[in-house]
Structure formats: structure tokens, C-alpha cells
Design a protein around this motif. Structure first.
Motif, PDB file in Angstrom:
ATOM      1  N   LEU B  27      -5.454  17.064  19.900  1.00  0.00           N
ATOM      2  CA  LEU B  27      -6.533  16.135  19.514  1.00  0.00           C
ATOM      3  C   LEU B  27      -7.711  16.171  20.488  1.00  0.00           C
ATOM      4  CD1 LEU B  27      -4.564  13.031  18.212  1.00  0.00           C
ATOM      5  CD2 LEU B  27      -5.697  14.789  16.881  1.00  0.00           C
ATOM      6  N   TRP B  30     -11.346  17.751  19.821  1.00  0.00           N
ATOM      7  CA  TRP B  30     -12.551  17.064  19.331  1.00  0.00           C
ATOM      8  C   TRP B  30     -13.625  16.948  20.415  1.00  0.00           C
ATOM      9  CZ3 TRP B  30     -14.050  15.032  14.545  1.00  0.00           C
ATOM     10  CH2 TRP B  30     -13.104  15.155  13.521  1.00  0.00           C
ATOM     11  N   SER B 146      -8.767  19.574  14.553  1.00  0.00           N
ATOM     12  CA  SER B 146      -8.523  19.872  15.971  1.00  0.00           C
ATOM     13  C   SER B 146      -8.046  21.310  16.142  1.00  0.00           C
ATOM     14  CB  SER B 146      -7.464  18.938  16.552  1.00  0.00           C
ATOM     15  OG  SER B 146      -7.849  17.611  16.393  1.00  0.00           O
ATOM     16  N   TYR B 150     -10.289  24.053  17.992  1.00  0.00           N
ATOM     17  CA  TYR B 150      -9.727  24.635  19.219  1.00  0.00           C
ATOM     18  C   TYR B 150      -9.660  26.162  19.071  1.00  0.00           C
ATOM     19  CZ  TYR B 150      -6.737  24.756  23.403  1.00  0.00           C
ATOM     20  OH  TYR B 150      -6.218  24.983  24.658  1.00  0.00           O
TER      21      TYR B 150
END
Lengths: 72, 190
Positions: B27, B30, B146, B150
Motif C-alpha cells: 500500500l 501510493w 498499489s 509499484y
């Protein structure tokens, strides 16, 4: 007293990444409009650090007289 | 003459912190939105390429690594790499991949696709990354974004590291999509 050499930027190749800004020990380079790097002629000592770090190789070190001739 | 270091000279720490956090909890990916939004805001508000020039952690990291290992490649990038065709082409490709990632997030949001707990490197290779899926209470689409984001950040950093090793340290900056976009904004404003 001004140095014999000075850095000059080839605007058509400069991507304004800022690598030269970090490398310049005199803080003589800036990107005033964000488009290209600009050399402050009064501050530049022509050391060539900017030229050696530029990823596109768009900065050359030339003699000050040459630069003045180019401008005229 | 040595310049005095400013706080932003240490921003190379940021990508290391970012990828480390994402390694343990996806997460945190972000947070990468900062690198997407801030340069555009700065360029849009007349600040030019101040982000690339001063605050880009990735650019700083590429400059720091070769210095640290005392192995700075002096080779200039080949001309095509900083040509407008390649730069804008790469920007279009990058934005298309970003759009595809957003669409994938939408599919998960709409319930048409299931959450994929893997990181996709170079838009091709799936790397299992399930251990980073530690917070399961958030909506699945939030986690899907996410993973997608990523993947994008990691891929671009790996490309940057490859060109850093092959050519001069900040060669990535010559075709970085954010750099191309911000320079484009500056040229339009001029």
C-alpha cells in the motif's frame, strides 16, 4: 578576473535534467524557464564538471573569445 | 570550491525508503504518486523543471550510486536516446501502460477481475509479491493499484539503473517520462 574558458550549452540537445546544476561548483548553471540549462558567464570558471556529467553531452567548454565571436 | 549541501541533496534516500516500504507493505506504493503529481504542479505553476533539477530522488540516486562505487561511466548516451522521437515515443508508451494499469484497477473495482498479488517487471515478468499484501481490510482495487504502480516505479528505476551503468549516471533523465512532460509544459508556457 574571468577564466579563459567557459561552458556553453547546445540548446537543441539539452533536456534540462539538472545534472549539470548539481555538478557545478560555482552554481553558475540554472534552468530559468525549465526548457534549457543556462550558463551565467560571470560565475562560470570553465572547469568542465558540467560537461563531464551531462548525459547528452550537450555542454562544451570553449574559449571565452570564441564564445564572444559566436555572439557577434 | 565545494558547495554546501542542501536538504534536497539527500533526497536519494527517498527511492530507497519507497521501495523498502513497498517490499513489506504494497500500500505504500501510493506514495509514489508524489513523484507523479508534484513535478506537474511545479511546472504548471511556472516553477519550470525545479523538480528534476532539485527534488527528484531517483535522479539523485543515479548520480550518487556511481560516486559511491567510484565507477562513473563517462560514455555519452547515443543520440537516439535523447532524440524527441524516442523521448515522446517513450512518454506515449509509458502513459499507455499507466492507462492499462488504471484500467486493470477499474476491472478489479467493478468486480470483473480478481486481485493479482504480483509485481510485473518490464511490463512482462510477473514476480510473486504476496508477502507485501499485509493489509487486507482495504478495497481490492486500492491494493491492485498499489501493485500496478509499484511495478511501474520499480521497472522505471531498473531501466534507469541499467542506463546508469551503460552510460553517464543520469542518462535515465534524458528520456524520463516525467522530465519529458515537464519540459513540454515549460516549452508550451514559453
Amino acid at each position: 578576473m574571468k577564466s579563459k574558458n567557459i561552458a556553453t550549452v547546445n540548446k537543441s540537445v539539452c533536456v534540462s535534467c539538472g545534472a549539470c546544476l548539481d555538478a557545478c561548483p560555482m552554481s553558475a548553471i540554472s534552468t530559468p524557464d525549465g526548457c534549457y540549462a543556462k550558463v551565467n558567464e560571470d560565475l562560470c570558471v570553465g572547469c568542465g564538471k558540467c560537461s563531464r556529467i551531462c548525459p547528452t553531452g550537450c555542454i562544451s567548454i570553449i574559449k571565452r573569445e570564441e564564445q564572444q565571436n559566436e555572439e557577434n | 570550491m565545494k558547495k554546501t549541501k542542501k536538504w534536497y541533496d539527500y533526497l536519494w534516500i527517498w527511492p530507497i525508503v519507497y521501495f523498502s516500504l513497498g517490499y513489506f507493505n504494497i500500500l505504500f506504493a501510493w506514495l509514489g504518486m508524489i513523484d507523479f503529481i508534484v513535478p506537474l504542479i511545479i511546472a504548471g505553476c511556472g516553477g519550470g523543471k525545479a523538480f528534476c533539477n532539485r527534488y527528484c530522488g531517483r535522479g539523485k540516486l543515479f548520480a550518487v550510486i556511481p560516486k559511491l562505487f567510484k565507477k562513473e561511466n563517462k560514455k555519452v548516451a547515443p543520440g537516439w536516446m535523447y532524440s524527441n522521437i524516442f523521448r515522446y515515443g517513450f512518454l506515449i508508451f509509458f502513459l499507455t501502460m499507466f492507462g492499462s494499469m488504471v484500467y486493470q484497477t477499474y476491472l478489479v473495482f467493478a468486480g470483473s477481475a480478481s486481485l493479482k498479488t504480483a509485481v510485473k517487471l518490464f511490463w512482462t515478468f510477473k514476480v510473486p509479491w504476496k508477502r507485501a499484501y499485509t493489509v487486507t481490510s482495504v478495497p481490492a482495487w486500492v491494493t491492485q493499484f498499489s501493485y500496478g504502480f509499484y511495478s511501474l516505479m520499480l521497472t522505471s528505476t531498473l531501466i534507469g539503473l541499467i542506463v546508469m551503468a551503460l552510460y553517464r549516471p543520469r542518462t535515465w533523465c534524458t528520456f524520463c517520462p516525467m522530465g519529458t512532460m515537464t519540459q513540454g509544459i515549460c516549452k508550451l508556457k514559453k
